[in-house]
Design an enzyme around this catalytic site. Structure first.
Site, mmCIF file in Angstrom:
data_model
loop_
_atom_site.group_PDB
_atom_site.id
_atom_site.type_symbol
_atom_site.label_atom_id
_atom_site.label_comp_id
_atom_site.label_asym_id
_atom_site.label_seq_id
_atom_site.Cartn_x
_atom_site.Cartn_y
_atom_site.Cartn_z
ATOM 1 N N GLU A 1 0.815 -1.230 0.000
ATOM 2 C CA GLU A 1 0.000 0.000 0.000
ATOM 3 C C GLU A 1 0.840 1.268 0.000
ATOM 4 O OE1 GLU A 1 -2.863 0.007 3.166
ATOM 5 O OE2 GLU A 1 -4.308 -1.056 1.922
ATOM 6 N N GLU B 1 -7.011 -7.188 -0.449
ATOM 7 C CA GLU B 1 -7.487 -7.056 0.937
ATOM 8 C C GLU B 1 -8.966 -6.716 0.950
ATOM 9 O OE1 GLU B 1 -5.150 -4.554 3.532
ATOM 10 O OE2 GLU B 1 -3.264 -5.441 2.840
#
Ligand code: GAL
Length: 850
Positions: free
Chosen positions: A189, A258
């Site tokens: 991320e 995710e």
């Protein structure tokens, strides 16, 4: 018969083939993994894959096989985990891959279960893990800057990436070597924070991608939440929904790394949960609109043992409201509903990988996506994404009812095999399933007495030191301990003190995370922040003595920060101390000389260790001190009978850390209650979910039960040591074990698909739908508590006989008692029809035990 006709030679040849094939299988068959714009391509075949995160150190290795096999039974193809650098390399150049950190064993366990692995090597993990997974020693390399184009950081990162890749290669664990690893991740991320790193950030992304590719793993690499991921790295989506996601190149597939089935827990916050109807909706929408890989973060969350929890203030339980609970038990109806969803999607696999879907509008907030093999052979998803209004839609001439915020799956473009809002799966009663054994019972407590040791306030050892001004805590402790003592003295002129009696105000500001303040060795206050802002100011009126006074501040860390731009240098600890209302003392004490001591005396003595259990340091006797700060307690207990998971109920305690037989089971903080408002037990699944939408346990301690792995217990006396920081009562501590689990299943005639259609287990068939009861692996149905066919009322745990009732208990008893799983067909002829013409349902409640 056949054997009879075979001669010995044939038998031996067959046996040889079997043995050779067996070995071949064990070594594994080389698999190629590539990708195209649609999907991951495994051995030349595009695949639809369901994946789930299981972090190996968040459970003990004895539990891994059971957890993984429940994940497989739940319909997963892939297990995902980060790699936790700080525990694998606690000291630079000294590696540790054992016990809960035995990565090779974990990957092999997944392989043995027949599942694939997605290894997120990072090495940055985030993951609510201490310091995001970075070793704290990394911070002390002079000139280093994390996660940017800094040569020192890149050198260390590359070294660790290489270490892990080589370890996997040496064990033949990549797919091309016959192993289970089909995917790897570099960074994590970074796109969310990249801007804060300016040009250095951009260069770093390019470097990270090139470095990953140069390691030659032979499997694709991903970067999640990284729009600018350079080719050939696949940029993937993270979030509660990813159906709007498009990868940054038409040559890459849409992958979702995710998908949160709940959310993490932080001390002082209520418990987040996510309704399964919404999770199923999000997943179905993703596959409806072209997605081909999806990962639940987390499928099993587990426990942050020791000081592994990230920060600030991440709780010890990492349950995550995941399909498998903190102890590895199946959470219903979540697990079952998602399993049924996975089966339905699998039935569409051949269509989903064939082509891109065509969209058909069915009205306002209503649409279908159709996957065609030929013009009259297709699979379809029908969606109602309105958050309020149910709808009837017509698709290919047939009318369908679509509840608001739901997707129906039609593997043959005709029959609905699954609707995301229709939960028919078995339910488990979470809270009924625990049975209490108090620690004072003979069976669970070997000695009713607690021993204690009073921690010294302030400087306790010869390795203390002095410095000018207030030091930043992490730079000072190097995370060797959660604690740093800041101590000084305040000199008061007698006359002025008398005049100003009781109006002296001590004001302490801290970057976080908590601090206990003592004046003249007596506690005067406790300040703390929260997960979103760990800083705080503690203001207290204090009285000082004429002459010399001591001021001791114990500053505490509750997990090093793991997220955000430059999270590694946010810092912690006391940064300002001011006295007001005192005329002759220096008002601002911040820049004076302070004495420092890293850690607690009890930590340096090793009071939590088993070999100190009989030490004379421990005080005994009747006068057990309670509700006092800074005390160590030691008690003994017998492991509760049975095989059920064990936890210790610490609701009578304040804040601290607990150890069982010398191993830390984590930090506890039941004194920190969540705010009293904002919760709902019946959260509406319709409409966009966020981590604050569905909360429970407002106004209560965030976590009271702390997992003690059975594997850490032994026959005879076990030792529980606690370090209590702010005050608690250990005499009220109890052990909790799961000895039984109530399960329920309910199915209405209205829910039954017309016969000759769909059964999730076998696909289309004319089998009669069944009510299925399943206990967790190793458990069996001990009794049927309730079973009615008719119009039973109430919900799981509180079923009641309705006006129409056939008692079908004996049918279920016969079919189920003593078994792990049983199914009873639902139809009147089988169950006896108590009220012909009335729409009936079956409701069953059973007790599982070991
Ligand atoms: C994501 C991160 C994960 C985890 C998650 C929240 O941003 O990639 O590692 O921290 O948030 O649980």
């Amino acid at each position: 018969m056949l054997m009879g006709r075979m001669n010995m030679r044939t038998i031996i040849t067959l046996l040889v083939i079997l043995v050779v094939e067996g070995c071949y299988w064990e070594r594994g068959v080389s698999t190629t993994v590539t990708y195209d714009h649609k999907a991951l391509v495994i051995d030349g075949k595009r695949r639809i894959l369901q994946s789930g995160s299981i972090h190996y150190p968040r459970a003990t290795p004895d539990l891994w096989p059971g957890i993984i096999s429940k994940a497989k039974e739940g319909g997963l193809d892939v297990i995902e985990s980060y790699v936790f650098w700080n525990y694998h390399e606690p000291v630079r150049g000294q590696y540790y891959f054992e016990g809960r950190f035995d990565l090779v064993r974990f990957v092999k366990t997944v392989h043995e279960a027949g599942l694939y692995v997605h290894l997120r090597i990072g090495p940055y993990a985030c993951a609510e893990w201490n310091y995001g997974g970075f070793p704290v020693w990394l911070h002390f390399i002079p000139g280093i800057k994390f996660r940017t184009s800094n040569e020192l950081f890149k050198r260390e990162m590359k070294r660790f990436l290489k270490k892990v890749v080589n370890l996997m290669k040496d064990e033949n664990l990549f797919a091309s070597q016959g192993g289970p690893i089909i995917l790897a991740q570099v960074e994590n991320e970074y796109g969310n924070v990249e801007d804060a790193y300016g040009v250095g950030g951009k260069l770093y992304v390019k470097w990270a991608a090139e470095t990953a590719v140069s390691l030659n793993t032979t499997v694709p690499w991903v970067m999640c939440a990284q729009k600018d991921a350079p080719d050939p790295i696949i940029n993937t989506c993270n979030g509660f929904y990813c159906d709007g996601f498009t990868p940054n190149s038409p040559s890459k597939p849409a992958m979702w790394t995710e998908n949160y089935p709940g959310w993490f827990l932080a001390f002082g916050y209520p418990i987040p949960y996510r309704p399964v109807e919404d999770i199923a909706f999000a997943v179905a929408r993703f596959f409806e609109k072209g997605g081909t890989f999806q990962n639940y973060y987390m499928y099993f969350g587990g426990t942050n043992f020791g000081r592994t929890a990230g920060g600030p203030l991440i709780a010890t339980s990492y349950d995550y409201d995941a399909p498998l609970d903190e102890y590895g038990f199946i959470r219903q109806p979540k697990w079952g509903h998602l399993r049924d969803l996975h089966i339905a999607i699998k039935h569409c696999e051949d269509y989903l990988v064939e082509a891109d879907p065509s969209r058909v509008s069915l009205g306002m907030n209503l649409e279908a996506h159709v996957y065609y093999k030929t013009s009259n052979d297709c699979a379809a998803f029908l969606a109602n994404y309105d958050s309020k209004v149910d709808a009837n839609v017509t698709f290919k001439g047939i009318s369908y009812f679509l509840p608001a915020w739901s997707v129906s799956i039609l593997p043959d473009c005709k029959n609905v095999v699954f609707n995301t809002a229709k939960v028919v799966s078995q339910k488990t009663l979470d809270d009924v399933s625990f049975v209490r054994n108090t620690i004072t019972r003979k069976s669970s407590l070997a000695s009713s007495a607690w021993d204690w040791y009073k921690e010294r306030v302030g400087i306790w050892g010869s390795n203390s030191f002095t410095a000018s001004g207030l030091l930043e805590q992490i730079n000072t402790t190097k995370d060797a301990s959660d604690f740093l003592w800041y101590t000084t003295s305040v000199n008061v002129d007698e006359k002025i003190e008398r005049h100003h009696k009781n109006v002296v105000v001590l004001s302490i500001a801290s970057l976080g995370h908590a601090a206990l303040v003592f004046v003249n060795k007596r506690p005067v206050g406790f300040g703390y922040g929260n997960h979103d802002d760990a800083s705080f100011v503690l203001k207290k009126k204090i009285s000082l003595n004429p002459g010399n006074n001591t001021l001791d501040v114990l500053s505490m860390i509750v997990g090093l920060q793991n997220y955000g731009p430059w999270f590694d240098i946010q810092g912690a600890g006391v940064n300002s101390v001011v006295l007001s209302g005192l005329k002759n003392a220096k008002e601002n004490l911040s820049s004076k000389r302070w004495n420092y001591q890293v850690g607690l005396e009890g930590e340096s003595l090793g009071l939590y260790k088993v070999n100190l259990q009989n030490s004379s340091l421990w005080k005994k006797g009747n006068a057990l001190p309670t509700n006092q700060s800074l005390i160590w307690y030691k008690g003994t207990f017998l492991a509760p009978d049975g095989k059920g998971p064990v936890s210790v109920d610490l609701s009578s305690m304040g804040k601290g850390q607990a150890w069982v037989n010398g191993r830390s089971i984590g930090r506890y903080w039941p004194a920190y209650h969540s705010p009293s408002t904002g919760c709902t037990d019946n959260c509406d699944y319709r409409g966009s979910y966020n981590a604050r939408k569905c909360l429970k346990k407002c106004g209560q301690p965030t976590q009271t039960l702390y997992h003690i792995p059975r594997h850490w217990l032994h026959a005879g006396e076990n030792i529980l040591v606690l370090h209590e920081e702010i005050g608690g009562d250990p005499s009220k501590i109890s052990l909790v074990t799961r000895t039984g689990q109530e399960i329920c299943a309910s199915l209405s005639e209205a829910d039954l698909p017309p016969s000759d259609t769909w059964n999730p287990k076998v696909g289309f068939s004319s089998e009669v739908p069944q009510v299925r009861l399943t206990c967790d692996q190793g458990w069996h149905i001990a009794s049927i508590r309730f079973a009615s066919f008719g119009t039973p009322e109430g919900d799981c745990g509180a079923y009641m006989q309705g006006s129409c009732h056939a008692n079908v208990t004996s049918i279920y008893q016969q079919a189920c008692v003593g078994k792990q799983q049983c199914s009873v067909p639902v139809f009147a002829a089988n169950l006896g029809d108590p009220c012909p013409g009335v729409l009936k349902r079956v409701a069953v409640q059973a007790l599982c035990s070991v």
